[in-house]
Motif scaffolding. Structure first.
Motif, PDB file in Angstrom:
ATOM      1  N   ASP A 137       0.818  -1.214   0.000  1.00 38.45           N
ATOM      2  CA  ASP A 137       0.000   0.000   0.000  1.00 38.45           C
ATOM      3  C   ASP A 137       0.853   1.266   0.000  1.00 38.45           C
ATOM      4  O   ASP A 137       1.002   1.951   1.007  1.00 38.45           O
ATOM      5  CB  ASP A 137      -0.927  -0.004   1.214  1.00 38.45           C
ATOM      6  CG  ASP A 137      -1.961   1.108   1.159  1.00 38.45           C
ATOM      7  OD1 ASP A 137      -2.179   1.659   0.063  1.00 38.45           O
ATOM      8  OD2 ASP A 137      -2.540   1.437   2.201  1.00 38.45           O
ATOM      9  N   VAL A 138       1.433   1.548  -1.146  1.00 37.87           N
ATOM     10  CA  VAL A 138       2.195   2.780  -1.333  1.00 37.87           C
ATOM     11  C   VAL A 138       1.687   3.456  -2.599  1.00 37.87           C
ATOM     12  O   VAL A 138       1.177   2.800  -3.513  1.00 37.87           O
ATOM     13  CB  VAL A 138       3.711   2.513  -1.463  1.00 37.87           C
ATOM     14  CG1 VAL A 138       4.267   1.945  -0.174  1.00 37.87           C
ATOM     15  CG2 VAL A 138       4.015   1.582  -2.633  1.00 37.87           C
ATOM     16  N   LEU A 139       1.790   4.765  -2.645  1.00 34.37           N
ATOM     17  CA  LEU A 139       1.380   5.511  -3.835  1.00 34.37           C
ATOM     18  C   LEU A 139       2.593   5.709  -4.720  1.00 34.37           C
ATOM     19  O   LEU A 139       3.535   6.405  -4.351  1.00 34.37           O
ATOM     20  CB  LEU A 139       0.795   6.864  -3.434  1.00 34.37           C
ATOM     21  CG  LEU A 139       0.289   7.747  -4.584  1.00 34.37           C
ATOM     22  CD1 LEU A 139      -0.843   7.057  -5.331  1.00 34.37           C
ATOM     23  CD2 LEU A 139      -0.151   9.100  -4.066  1.00 34.37           C
ATOM     24  N   TRP A 140       2.606   5.069  -5.853  1.00 32.22           N
ATOM     25  CA  TRP A 140       3.716   5.199  -6.786  1.00 32.22           C
ATOM     26  C   TRP A 140       3.677   6.574  -7.426  1.00 32.22           C
ATOM     27  O   TRP A 140       2.618   7.183  -7.602  1.00 32.22           O
ATOM     28  CB  TRP A 140       3.622   4.130  -7.877  1.00 32.22           C
ATOM     29  CG  TRP A 140       3.665   2.725  -7.377  1.00 32.22           C
ATOM     30  CD1 TRP A 140       4.070   2.300  -6.146  1.00 32.22           C
ATOM     31  CD2 TRP A 140       3.272   1.548  -8.093  1.00 32.22           C
ATOM     32  NE1 TRP A 140       3.963   0.934  -6.053  1.00 32.22           N
ATOM     33  CE2 TRP A 140       3.486   0.453  -7.211  1.00 32.22           C
ATOM     34  CE3 TRP A 140       2.783   1.320  -9.376  1.00 32.22           C
ATOM     35  CZ2 TRP A 140       3.208  -0.866  -7.601  1.00 32.22           C
ATOM     36  CZ3 TRP A 140       2.505   0.017  -9.765  1.00 32.22           C
ATOM     37  CH2 TRP A 140       2.717  -1.068  -8.880  1.00 32.22           C
ATOM     38  N   LEU A 141       4.829   7.049  -7.832  1.00 40.05           N
ATOM     39  CA  LEU A 141       4.908   8.356  -8.479  1.00 40.05           C
ATOM     40  C   LEU A 141       5.962   8.329  -9.562  1.00 40.05           C
ATOM     41  O   LEU A 141       7.136   8.064  -9.294  1.00 40.05           O
ATOM     42  CB  LEU A 141       5.253   9.453  -7.458  1.00 40.05           C
ATOM     43  CG  LEU A 141       5.409  10.866  -8.027  1.00 40.05           C
ATOM     44  CD1 LEU A 141       4.099  11.350  -8.634  1.00 40.05           C
ATOM     45  CD2 LEU A 141       5.899  11.827  -6.965  1.00 40.05           C
ATOM     46  N   ALA A 142       5.529   8.572 -10.807  1.00 44.26           N
ATOM     47  CA  ALA A 142       6.464   8.677 -11.924  1.00 44.26           C
ATOM     48  C   ALA A 142       7.053  10.086 -11.945  1.00 44.26           C
ATOM     49  O   ALA A 142       6.324  11.069 -11.825  1.00 44.26           O
ATOM     50  CB  ALA A 142       5.749   8.382 -13.243  1.00 44.26           C
ATOM     51  N   GLN A 143       8.363  10.181 -12.084  1.00 44.62           N
ATOM     52  CA  GLN A 143       9.016  11.485 -12.073  1.00 44.62           C
ATOM     53  C   GLN A 143       8.829  12.246 -13.374  1.00 44.62           C
ATOM     54  O   GLN A 143       9.019  13.461 -13.421  1.00 44.62           O
ATOM     55  CB  GLN A 143      10.505  11.319 -11.766  1.00 44.62           C
ATOM     56  CG  GLN A 143      10.759  10.791 -10.359  1.00 44.62           C
ATOM     57  CD  GLN A 143      12.233  10.646 -10.044  1.00 44.62           C
ATOM     58  OE1 GLN A 143      13.024  10.255 -10.899  1.00 44.62           O
ATOM     59  NE2 GLN A 143      12.609  10.959  -8.819  1.00 44.62           N
ATOM     60  N   THR A 144       8.474  11.550 -14.418  1.00 44.05           N
ATOM     61  CA  THR A 144       8.190  12.199 -15.695  1.00 44.05           C
ATOM     62  C   THR A 144       6.874  11.664 -16.243  1.00 44.05           C
ATOM     63  O   THR A 144       6.407  10.603 -15.834  1.00 44.05           O
ATOM     64  CB  THR A 144       9.299  11.935 -16.722  1.00 44.05           C
ATOM     65  OG1 THR A 144       9.418  10.509 -16.934  1.00 44.05           O
ATOM     66  CG2 THR A 144      10.643  12.467 -16.221  1.00 44.05           C
ATOM     67  N   GLY A 145       6.273  12.401 -17.155  1.00 38.14           N
ATOM     68  CA  GLY A 145       5.032  11.956 -17.775  1.00 38.14           C
ATOM     69  C   GLY A 145       3.802  12.406 -17.017  1.00 38.14           C
ATOM     70  O   GLY A 145       3.856  13.269 -16.140  1.00 38.14           O
ATOM     71  N   ILE A 146       2.685  11.780 -17.329  1.00 31.26           N
ATOM     72  CA  ILE A 146       1.390  12.159 -16.770  1.00 31.26           C
ATOM     73  C   ILE A 146       1.234  11.585 -15.362  1.00 31.26           C
ATOM     74  O   ILE A 146       1.570  10.438 -15.106  1.00 31.26           O
ATOM     75  CB  ILE A 146       0.249  11.643 -17.665  1.00 31.26           C
ATOM     76  CG1 ILE A 146       0.317  12.315 -19.035  1.00 31.26           C
ATOM     77  CG2 ILE A 146      -1.109  11.885 -17.023  1.00 31.26           C
ATOM     78  CD1 ILE A 146      -0.664  11.757 -20.043  1.00 31.26           C
ATOM     79  N   THR A 147       0.746  12.413 -14.471  1.00 31.53           N
ATOM     80  CA  THR A 147       0.438  11.960 -13.111  1.00 31.53           C
ATOM     81  C   THR A 147      -1.026  11.554 -13.061  1.00 31.53           C
ATOM     82  O   THR A 147      -1.916  12.370 -13.241  1.00 31.53           O
ATOM     83  CB  THR A 147       0.695  13.083 -12.081  1.00 31.53           C
ATOM     84  OG1 THR A 147       2.086  13.411 -12.080  1.00 31.53           O
ATOM     85  CG2 THR A 147       0.282  12.636 -10.687  1.00 31.53           C
ATOM     86  N   THR A 157       0.714   6.164 -11.854  1.00 33.84           N
ATOM     87  CA  THR A 157       1.914   7.006 -11.978  1.00 33.84           C
ATOM     88  C   THR A 157       1.874   8.159 -10.978  1.00 33.84           C
ATOM     89  O   THR A 157       2.669   9.090 -11.062  1.00 33.84           O
ATOM     90  CB  THR A 157       2.036   7.573 -13.399  1.00 33.84           C
ATOM     91  OG1 THR A 157       0.861   8.336 -13.717  1.00 33.84           O
ATOM     92  CG2 THR A 157       2.201   6.458 -14.423  1.00 33.84           C
ATOM     93  N   GLY A 158       0.958   8.092 -10.051  1.00 37.37           N
ATOM     94  CA  GLY A 158       0.774   9.133  -9.057  1.00 37.37           C
ATOM     95  C   GLY A 158      -0.711   9.326  -8.835  1.00 37.37           C
ATOM     96  O   GLY A 158      -1.526   8.450  -9.155  1.00 37.37           O
ATOM     97  N   ARG A 159      -1.062  10.473  -8.325  1.00 38.51           N
ATOM     98  CA  ARG A 159      -2.473  10.763  -8.118  1.00 38.51           C
ATOM     99  C   ARG A 159      -2.719  12.252  -8.290  1.00 38.51           C
ATOM    100  O   ARG A 159      -2.184  13.069  -7.537  1.00 38.51           O
ATOM    101  CB  ARG A 159      -2.923  10.322  -6.728  1.00 38.51           C
ATOM    102  CG  ARG A 159      -4.392  10.624  -6.477  1.00 38.51           C
ATOM    103  CD  ARG A 159      -4.795  10.380  -5.035  1.00 38.51           C
ATOM    104  NE  ARG A 159      -6.181  10.792  -4.826  1.00 38.51           N
ATOM    105  CZ  ARG A 159      -6.772  10.850  -3.629  1.00 38.51           C
ATOM    106  NH1 ARG A 159      -6.093  10.532  -2.545  1.00 38.51           N
ATOM    107  NH2 ARG A 159      -8.027  11.233  -3.521  1.00 38.51           N
ATOM    108  N   ALA A 160      -3.505  12.610  -9.276  1.00 33.97           N
ATOM    109  CA  ALA A 160      -3.935  13.998  -9.444  1.00 33.97           C
ATOM    110  C   ALA A 160      -5.115  14.254  -8.516  1.00 33.97           C
ATOM    111  O   ALA A 160      -5.866  13.329  -8.169  1.00 33.97           O
ATOM    112  CB  ALA A 160      -4.330  14.260 -10.895  1.00 33.97           C
ATOM    113  N   LEU A 161      -5.274  15.500  -8.094  1.00 37.64           N
ATOM    114  CA  LEU A 161      -6.349  15.816  -7.161  1.00 37.64           C
ATOM    115  C   LEU A 161      -7.722  15.424  -7.693  1.00 37.64           C
ATOM    116  O   LEU A 161      -8.595  15.010  -6.940  1.00 37.64           O
ATOM    117  CB  LEU A 161      -6.336  17.314  -6.843  1.00 37.64           C
ATOM    118  CG  LEU A 161      -5.225  17.803  -5.913  1.00 37.64           C
ATOM    119  CD1 LEU A 161      -5.289  19.321  -5.783  1.00 37.64           C
ATOM    120  CD2 LEU A 161      -5.327  17.159  -4.545  1.00 37.64           C
TER     121      LEU A 161
END
Length: 208
Positions: A137-147, A157-161
């Motif tokens: 249970d972790v939120l992954w985050l891509a450093q480039t590209g679409i979140t 690739t992350g989470r947008a609001l």
């Protein structure tokens, strides 16, 4: 059908020996204030910082003692949906590196209890692989590209609001390989906020 409502609260307190950042509630201006004889004197004359975030001169926050983790929420709703009585609390205090070994099989059992007809989901993941991903249970985050939490192409690739993470989770649990199965179970019926996000940090709408 259960509807889950989440309120995320953000708070930040920054202190040092010389400077305290304080919020003036009258005009929302952040000021750098220095201490003098126990009084906070800011860049704006007469501002009374007040509140627990602004400490008297010489006083520092006490972080001594023993602290324990109370909650684990890398991805909203995961423990709410897949955790069961008997291991919800254990899940909340388990570090991510140990989660998959401890909880993957339990998550898989609960997934198949929720959807006995589950084969694969819109990501092409079978029950074992899907619950292996979820149990860490972790939120992954891509450093480039679409979140994005999931937009049909990019995956976690992350989470947008504005991402509707509950609908995404329901879709992946109940929607089947093409996302069209069990249509009454693939959305909580809440498509968006009823108040616009703020344009300034922390961007979330305050509680009301």
């Amino acid at each position: 059908m259960k509807t889950f409502k989440y309120i995320t609260l953000f708070a930040a307190i920054t202190t040092s020996l010389l400077f305290v950042q304080c919020k003036d509630e009258d005009d929302n201006v952040i000021i750098n204030a220095t201490c003098s004889d126990g009084i906070l004197n800011g860049n704006e004359t007469g501002i009374d910082c007040g509140g627990t975030a602004c400490l008297p001169c010489g006083e520092v926050l006490d972080f001594s003692g023993t602290y324990i983790q109370e909650d684990q929420m890398g991805r909203p709703g995961i423990n709410t949906v897949f955790g069961s009585t008997g291991f919800k609390d254990a899940f909340n205090v388990t570090v991510p590196s140990e989660m998959q070994a401890a909880f993957q099989s339990k998550f898989q059992t609960n997934l198949l209890t929720l959807n006995a007809g589950y084969t694969t989901n819109a990501l092409g993941l079978n029950a074992e692989v899907f619950t292996t991903v979820l149990s860490n249970d972790v939120l992954w985050l891509a450093q480039t590209g679409i979140t994005t939490y999931f937009n049909g192409t990019e995956i976690l690739t992350g989470r947008a609001l504005s991402d509707d993470v509950i609908d995404v989770s329901l879709l992946l649990i109940f929607g089947g390989p093409d996302g069209t199965e069990n249509p009454t179970l693939t959305s909580d019926g809440v498509p968006a906020n009823d108040v616009a996000f703020s344009s300034t940090f922390p961007y979330m709408v305050g509680p009301f």
